[in-house]
Design a protein around this motif. Structure first.
Motif, PDB file in Angstrom:
ATOM      1  N   LEU A 257       0.855  -1.186   0.000  1.00  0.00           N
ATOM      2  CA  LEU A 257       0.000   0.000   0.000  1.00  0.00           C
ATOM      3  C   LEU A 257       0.893   1.239   0.000  1.00  0.00           C
ATOM      4  CD1 LEU A 257      -2.782   1.372   0.384  1.00  0.00           C
ATOM      5  CD2 LEU A 257      -2.449   1.088   2.861  1.00  0.00           C
TER       6      LEU A 257
ATOM      7  N   THR B  24      -3.353   1.018  -9.226  1.00  0.00           N
ATOM      8  CA  THR B  24      -3.775  -0.066  -8.341  1.00  0.00           C
ATOM      9  C   THR B  24      -4.158  -1.296  -9.148  1.00  0.00           C
ATOM     10  OG1 THR B  24      -4.515   1.435  -6.602  1.00  0.00           O
ATOM     11  CG2 THR B  24      -5.499  -0.775  -6.639  1.00  0.00           C
TER      12      THR B  24
ATOM     13  N   GLN C  88       0.004  -7.618  -5.031  1.00  0.00           N
ATOM     14  CA  GLN C  88      -0.972  -6.524  -5.022  1.00  0.00           C
ATOM     15  C   GLN C  88      -0.273  -5.190  -4.794  1.00  0.00           C
ATOM     16  OE1 GLN C  88      -4.542  -6.582  -5.333  1.00  0.00           O
ATOM     17  NE2 GLN C  88      -4.224  -4.361  -5.433  1.00  0.00           N
TER      18      GLN C  88
ATOM     19  N   THR D 226      -1.511  -1.274  -4.183  1.00  0.00           N
ATOM     20  CA  THR D 226      -2.655  -0.410  -3.909  1.00  0.00           C
ATOM     21  C   THR D 226      -2.161   0.998  -3.668  1.00  0.00           C
ATOM     22  OG1 THR D 226      -3.868  -2.256  -2.915  1.00  0.00           O
ATOM     23  CG2 THR D 226      -4.668  -0.033  -2.450  1.00  0.00           C
TER      24      THR D 226
END
Length: 116
Positions: free
Chosen positions: A11, A93, A111, A113
């Motif tokens: 993130l 993202t 991932q 983000t």
């Protein structure tokens, strides 16, 4: 089937940076040197898209959406490929996948983000 392992997602706030890594641990170095490596991404509800690819240091290709912000590189001695992502935007993202270009050899995805 060639095993690829990605790492480095997470993130991050808009404007931030991340570096993704892709390892091809079981490849013989001389064989890895012949691979054209690529990074793809897939956002929710969208098709997987090519982000960047690299044959060698002098031969790279980028999607228009990431030109000037992302840099793909490789370290043949370590059998690694990297994606340095800077000035990240919320639209970056996605799940990012490493790939041996032109093959069905994929990593598990990592991932990324981007949100404030």
């Amino acid at each position: 089937q060639v095993r690829l392992v990605e790492s480095g997602g997470g993130l991050v706030q808009p404007g931030g940076s991340l570096r993704l890594s892709c390892s091809v641990p079981r490849a013989i170095t001389s064989t890895f040197n012949t691979y054209e490596m690529a990074w793809y991404r897939q956002a929710p509800g969208k098709q997987r898209e090519l982000v960047a690819r690299i044959a060698d240091r002098a031969s790279t290709n980028y999607a228009d959406a990431v030109k000037g912000r992302f840099t793909i590189s490789r370290d043949n001695s370590r059998k690694m490929a990297y994606l340095q992502m800077s000035r990240l935007k919320p639209e970056d993202t996605a799940v990012y996948y490493c790939n041996i270009y032109g093959t069905e050899n994929w990593g598990q995805g990592t991932q990324v983000t981007v949100q404030g």
